[in-house]
Scaffold this active site. Structure first.
Site, mmCIF file in Angstrom:
data_model
loop_
_atom_site.group_PDB
_atom_site.id
_atom_site.type_symbol
_atom_site.label_atom_id
_atom_site.label_comp_id
_atom_site.label_asym_id
_atom_site.label_seq_id
_atom_site.Cartn_x
_atom_site.Cartn_y
_atom_site.Cartn_z
ATOM 1 N N GLU A 90 0.815 -1.199 0.000
ATOM 2 C CA GLU A 90 0.000 0.000 0.000
ATOM 3 C C GLU A 90 0.857 1.262 0.000
ATOM 4 O OE1 GLU A 90 -4.058 -1.536 1.992
ATOM 5 O OE2 GLU A 90 -2.488 -1.047 3.402
ATOM 6 N N CYS A 114 6.417 -5.943 15.662
ATOM 7 C CA CYS A 114 6.046 -5.049 16.758
ATOM 8 C C CYS A 114 4.619 -5.387 17.187
ATOM 9 C CB CYS A 114 6.155 -3.593 16.336
ATOM 10 S SG CYS A 114 7.845 -3.157 15.885
ATOM 11 N N GLY A 163 6.559 -2.286 6.214
ATOM 12 C CA GLY A 163 7.924 -2.804 6.214
ATOM 13 C C GLY A 163 8.918 -1.934 6.958
ATOM 14 N N GLU A 164 10.082 -2.509 7.207
ATOM 15 C CA GLU A 164 11.173 -1.804 7.885
ATOM 16 C C GLU A 164 12.199 -1.406 6.810
ATOM 17 O OE1 GLU A 164 12.271 -0.469 10.827
ATOM 18 O OE2 GLU A 164 14.034 -0.060 9.608
ATOM 19 N N SER A 195 11.748 6.146 8.339
ATOM 20 C CA SER A 195 11.319 5.793 9.689
ATOM 21 C C SER A 195 11.821 4.392 10.000
ATOM 22 C CB SER A 195 9.789 5.821 9.761
ATOM 23 O OG SER A 195 9.350 5.325 11.011
ATOM 24 N N SER A 217 11.117 4.975 15.700
ATOM 25 C CA SER A 217 9.926 4.511 16.411
ATOM 26 C C SER A 217 10.326 4.092 17.809
ATOM 27 C CB SER A 217 9.316 3.322 15.656
ATOM 28 O OG SER A 217 8.864 3.762 14.400
ATOM 29 N N LEU A 218 10.070 4.958 18.769
ATOM 30 C CA LEU A 218 10.577 4.719 20.122
ATOM 31 C C LEU A 218 9.586 3.875 20.937
ATOM 32 C CD1 LEU A 218 13.100 5.436 21.681
ATOM 33 C CD2 LEU A 218 12.008 7.556 22.410
ATOM 34 N N HIS A 219 8.412 4.417 21.173
ATOM 35 C CA HIS A 219 7.271 3.700 21.754
ATOM 36 C C HIS A 219 7.395 3.264 23.211
ATOM 37 C CE1 HIS A 219 5.934 3.929 17.717
ATOM 38 N NE2 HIS A 219 6.538 2.861 17.257
ATOM 39 N N ASN A 294 -3.863 3.149 16.174
ATOM 40 C CA ASN A 294 -4.940 2.812 15.249
ATOM 41 C C ASN A 294 -5.269 1.335 15.379
ATOM 42 O OD1 ASN A 294 -5.368 5.374 13.943
ATOM 43 N ND2 ASN A 294 -3.298 5.101 13.133
HETATM 44 N N1 SAH Z 1 8.961 -0.026 10.083
HETATM 45 C C1 SAH Z 1 9.143 1.358 10.262
HETATM 46 C C2 SAH Z 1 8.249 2.227 9.417
HETATM 47 C C3 SAH Z 1 6.811 1.823 9.207
HETATM 48 S S1 SAH Z 1 5.653 2.051 10.462
HETATM 49 C C4 SAH Z 1 8.992 1.728 11.728
HETATM 50 O O1 SAH Z 1 8.559 0.898 12.503
HETATM 51 O O2 SAH Z 1 9.362 2.842 12.069
HETATM 52 C C5 SAH Z 1 5.354 3.811 10.638
HETATM 53 C C6 SAH Z 1 4.976 4.200 12.082
HETATM 54 O O3 SAH Z 1 3.658 3.710 12.436
HETATM 55 C C7 SAH Z 1 5.931 3.598 13.101
HETATM 56 O O4 SAH Z 1 6.272 4.535 14.088
HETATM 57 C C8 SAH Z 1 5.093 2.500 13.688
HETATM 58 O O5 SAH Z 1 5.564 2.110 14.935
HETATM 59 C C9 SAH Z 1 3.719 3.117 13.713
HETATM 60 N N2 SAH Z 1 2.628 2.156 13.901
HETATM 61 C C10 SAH Z 1 2.639 0.830 13.654
HETATM 62 N N3 SAH Z 1 1.431 0.289 13.973
HETATM 63 C C11 SAH Z 1 0.658 1.294 14.430
HETATM 64 C C12 SAH Z 1 -0.693 1.376 14.884
HETATM 65 N N4 SAH Z 1 -1.476 0.303 14.911
HETATM 66 N N5 SAH Z 1 -1.170 2.581 15.259
HETATM 67 C C13 SAH Z 1 -0.393 3.685 15.186
HETATM 68 N N6 SAH Z 1 0.891 3.675 14.754
HETATM 69 C C14 SAH Z 1 1.413 2.494 14.387
HETATM 70 FE FE1 SF4 Z 2 5.399 -2.565 11.924
HETATM 71 FE FE2 SF4 Z 2 7.563 -0.960 11.643
HETATM 72 FE FE3 SF4 Z 2 7.458 -2.793 13.599
HETATM 73 FE FE4 SF4 Z 2 7.683 -3.607 11.078
HETATM 74 S S1 SF4 Z 2 9.188 -2.417 12.248
HETATM 75 S S2 SF4 Z 2 6.345 -4.505 12.623
HETATM 76 S S3 SF4 Z 2 6.430 -2.079 10.021
HETATM 77 S S4 SF4 Z 2 6.109 -1.004 13.362
#
Ligand code: SAH
Ligand code: SF4
Length: 363
Positions: A90, A114, A163-164, A195, A217-219, A294
């Site tokens: 997508e 993740c 994807g990463e 990202s 992506s810290l989280h 989301n």
């Molecule tokens: N793989 C990369 C880039 C793609 S994801 C990464 O993880 O950074 C883009 C962003 O959306 C990342 O910060 C990811 O952690 C976040 N993300 C993934 N799932 C999500 C969800 N269900 N709700 C909100 N953000 C989300």
């Molecule tokens: Fe999703 Fe990014 Fe984690 Fe892959 S690295 S599982 S795309 S949040």
């Protein structure tokens, strides 16, 4: 047949050289492909007829095929692209006043798993080729057209789709080179963002070969929680990640790292987490982007309430950290962050393993 979308300027020059052709010919063809969106060698009128015939024989220009085009009530547009073998990816276009951002995918699925991500939930099938990555920008430019005064509508690109990106390093860098190339898309480094979930050695390589803007992506503010939410943390824990961010800033086109932080109700959204983040990032010039979670079926997480997100943000802001809350765009067409699922044939059979694990957990 060589798909010329797979090459950045250097790659195309090398391929042309192997055919006995000069570098300026490669630049001409690069411009036709990426600036003018041309797929027909016959239309490349300033290219010698003999070369056109040769290209016709040996090469092609084949972008991914759009199979669905959805438009959200807020103007966000999402394309589902067929990349063969029952895999679909997508691409999302987000119009805003003064800019248009294209969110590009880098892999069919993702292996990093993740806990809160629906792409991760599907498992991993394969890396996208450079043609499939840059093909998303090529295609979106064509489908969106130009503004009335002839400007391109896409001003920014973020690699935040499926994807990463740093796990598909070479193909992503070839696509980034094209985004920045004046003979192709000519975007400034500041307007292209990668990202990453934090693959430390690849962050260092990116700094050396193509330092575009970086979002991490810290989280979570500590290793125990981050190990659970972002499993790659077990390999590259927070201290190493913060050090890599500091190193990156020496070459970055912006003087800050963007930290993305998904807001999960009761999991990582308490005041104590915000305060720990301030301490964690003390030596890293940064901005925070809080992303309301989301939801997707069976995720097991809930989105933090708006007042909780605001209060969390205020703690960071009061400590002097610029913090924004990401507007949820396009969620009526499942185009919001983490909702991109496409359809992936899972070679890791993760879904199956997860189902088994769930059944075991229940019994
Ligand atoms: N793989 C990369 C880039 C793609 S994801 C990464 O993880 O950074 C883009 C962003 O959306 C990342 O910060 C990811 O952690 C976040 N993300 C993934 N799932 C999500 C969800 N269900 N709700 C909100 N953000 C989300
Ligand atoms: Fe999703 Fe990014 Fe984690 Fe892959 S690295 S599982 S795309 S949040």
């Amino acid at each position: 047949m060589q798909n010329l979308l797979d090459f950045d300027a250097q790659g195309l020059t090398d391929w042309f050289a192997a055919q006995g052709e000069k570098a300026f010919r490669a630049r001409q063809v690069l411009r036709w492909i990426h600036r003018f969106g041309e797929t027909d060698f016959e239309a490349m009128t300033d290219v010698a007829k003999s070369l056109r015939a040769q290209l016709h024989e040996k090469a092609c220009i084949v972008p991914p095929v759009p199979v669905r085009d959805s438009v959200s009530a807020d103007g966000t547009r999402k394309w589902l692209l067929d990349v063969g073998s029952a895999n679909a990816i997508e691409t999302v276009f987000i119009p805003e006043t003064g800019r248009g951002t294209l969110c590009v995918s880098s892999q069919a699925g993702c292996a990093l798993d993740c806990a809160f991500c629906s792409t991760g939930r599907q498992g991993f099938n394969r890396n996208l080729s450079a043609a499939e990555i840059i093909g998303q920008l090529w295609l979106a430019n064509r489908l969106l057209g130009a503004t009335p005064n002839g400007e391109r509508i896409i001003s920014n690109v973020v690699l935040m789709g499926m994807g990463e990106p740093l796990a598909n390093f070479d193909n992503v860098v070839a696509a980034l080179n094209l985004m920045l190339d004046d003979n192709a898309y000519g975007l400034s480094r500041r307007r292209v963002t990668v990202s990453t979930s934090g693959i430390v050695p690849a962050i260092d390589r990116l700094r050396e070969v193509c330092p575009v803007a970086l979002a991490v992506s810290l989280h979570a503010p500590n290793d125990a929680l981050r190990d659970e939410l972002v499993p790659i943390n077990k390999k590259y824990p927070l201290a190493e990640l913060m050090a890599a961010c500091r190193r990156y800033l020496e070459k970055a086109p912006r003087d800050f790292i963007t930290f993305e932080y998904v807001m999960l109700d009761g999991v990582n959204d308490l005041d104590v987490h915000a305060r720990a983040l301030i301490a964690l990032t003390r030596d890293v010039p940064c901005k925070f982007n809080l992303i309301p979670f989301n939801p997707f079926p069976d995720s097991g997480f809930k989105r933090s309430r708006p007042e909780r997100i605001r209060r969390f943000g205020k703690i960071l802001i009061d400590a002097g950290i610029v913090t924004t809350i990401r507007k949820t765009r396009g969620d009526d067409v499942d185009a919001a962050c983490g909702q991109l699922a496409g359809q992936v044939v899972d070679k890791t059979r993760r879904t199956e393993r997860r189902t088994v694990a769930l059944m075991e957990a229940k019994s």
